[in-house]
Design a protein around this motif. Structure first.
Motif, mmCIF file in Angstrom:
data_model
loop_
_atom_site.group_PDB
_atom_site.id
_atom_site.type_symbol
_atom_site.label_atom_id
_atom_site.label_comp_id
_atom_site.label_asym_id
_atom_site.label_seq_id
_atom_site.Cartn_x
_atom_site.Cartn_y
_atom_site.Cartn_z
ATOM 1 N N TYR A 24 -60.579 -10.541 -33.166
ATOM 2 C CA TYR A 24 -60.226 -10.646 -34.464
ATOM 3 C C TYR A 24 -58.903 -11.435 -34.653
ATOM 4 N N SER A 25 -58.673 -12.207 -35.867
ATOM 5 C CA SER A 25 -57.245 -12.779 -36.138
ATOM 6 C C SER A 25 -56.556 -12.104 -37.039
ATOM 7 N N VAL A 26 -55.156 -11.804 -36.777
ATOM 8 C CA VAL A 26 -54.548 -10.887 -37.474
ATOM 9 C C VAL A 26 -53.245 -11.684 -38.338
ATOM 10 N N PRO A 27 -53.106 -11.791 -39.580
ATOM 11 C CA PRO A 27 -51.835 -12.490 -39.991
ATOM 12 C C PRO A 27 -50.714 -11.516 -39.971
ATOM 13 N N ILE A 28 -49.434 -12.341 -39.496
ATOM 14 C CA ILE A 28 -48.198 -11.686 -39.663
ATOM 15 C C ILE A 28 -47.206 -12.357 -40.764
ATOM 16 N N LYS A 29 -46.844 -11.604 -41.751
ATOM 17 C CA LYS A 29 -45.912 -12.300 -42.563
ATOM 18 C C LYS A 29 -44.559 -12.537 -41.744
ATOM 19 N N ILE A 30 -43.972 -13.524 -41.648
ATOM 20 C CA ILE A 30 -42.840 -13.813 -40.916
ATOM 21 C C ILE A 30 -41.629 -13.883 -42.241
ATOM 22 N N PHE A 31 -41.628 -14.967 -42.824
ATOM 23 C CA PHE A 31 -40.693 -15.298 -43.768
ATOM 24 C C PHE A 31 -41.254 -15.988 -45.146
ATOM 25 N N GLN A 32 -41.010 -15.099 -45.905
ATOM 26 C CA GLN A 32 -41.435 -15.546 -47.467
ATOM 27 C C GLN A 32 -43.134 -15.642 -47.375
ATOM 28 N N GLU A 33 -43.453 -16.997 -47.717
ATOM 29 C CA GLU A 33 -44.991 -17.070 -47.646
ATOM 30 C C GLU A 33 -45.338 -17.685 -46.169
#
Length: 234
Positions: free
Chosen positions: A126-135
């Motif tokens: 699986y690929s899981v996105p991580i919010k780092i800074f704003q968008e």
């Protein structure tokens, strides 16, 4: 009323955005919490100056996060879970599990920034996105595997010889046929014994009984007696 956000506010906007909000929400929550500043005609010039300064700060922050994004993009996490049919796992892999695994690698990521729509419940990649800074986003690789002992058990099962498997999995019809073959010799033995008994019975029936032997003996005596009498008269 219009406000300029001084911090990121979920479901509202990011730092530096000018947004419209309800007066009560702005005056009773956003402004007292220093999350926003009201936009008016008198402070518009000051707010514009603040926005420019904020934009520069945001750009610097974004650049500082670029290195973090690159590092997190290289992260690959592996979780081992027991599984059942159709690769469904017992339990799940949740955002909390991913957060703890990242913490062990030295990354302090808020669980809310792990954008996992729902817990993982099946083996796979699986690929899981991580919010780092704003968008800006990073993306980690997550792999869910079977434990070693489960893999070893499957290998042992696959290593069973085919002949043994066939013995263990004999079809019902074949089983009945084998049972029939095992019973057949016994039936033949019984038939042979019955035949011998019939022959013995037949022999006994053909043999003269004691009374018949006695009658035959008396007949012989009478014959010899009569024969002797005939000779004497001559």
């Amino acid at each position: 009323m219009k406000v300029i956000l001084k911090q990121d506010v979920e479901n509202l906007g990011s730092k530096g955005d000018i947004v419209n909000v309800a007066p009560g929400f702005g005056r009773n929550y956003l402004i007292p919490k220093t999350l926003a500043l009201e936009v008016t005609s008198s402070n518009m010039k000051m707010i514009e100056i603040e926005r420019r300064a904020l934009k520069k700060r945001l750009e610097k922050e974004r650049q500082s996060f670029e290195g973090l994004i690159q590092k997190i993009n290289q992260v690959a996490l592996t979780f081992k879970r027991k599984s059942g049919e159709k690769d469904m796992i017992f339990g799940s892999v949740s955002s909390s599990d991913i957060k703890d695994a990242l913490h062990e690698l030295g990354f302090e990521i808020d669980k809310k920034k792990i954008l996992l729509e729902e817990p993982i419940k099946r083996l796979g990649n699986y690929s899981v996105p991580i919010k780092i800074f704003q968008e800006d986003r990073a993306e980690i690789k997550v792999e869910v595997l079977k434990p070693e002992e489960e893999i070893e058990e499957e290998k042992e099962e696959e290593g069973i010889p085919e002949e043994k498997k066939e013995e263990e999995e004999i079809p019902e019809e074949k089983q009945e046929e084998i049972e029939g073959e095992n019973v057949k010799p016994e039936i033949e033995v019984q038939a042979g014994e019955e035949k011998e008994m019939q022959e013995e019975k037949k022999e006994k029936e053909e043999m003269p009984s004691d009374e018949e032997e006695k009658a035959a003996s008396e007949e012989e005596k009478r014959f010899f007696f009569n024969y002797s009498s005939i000779e004497f008269n001559i």
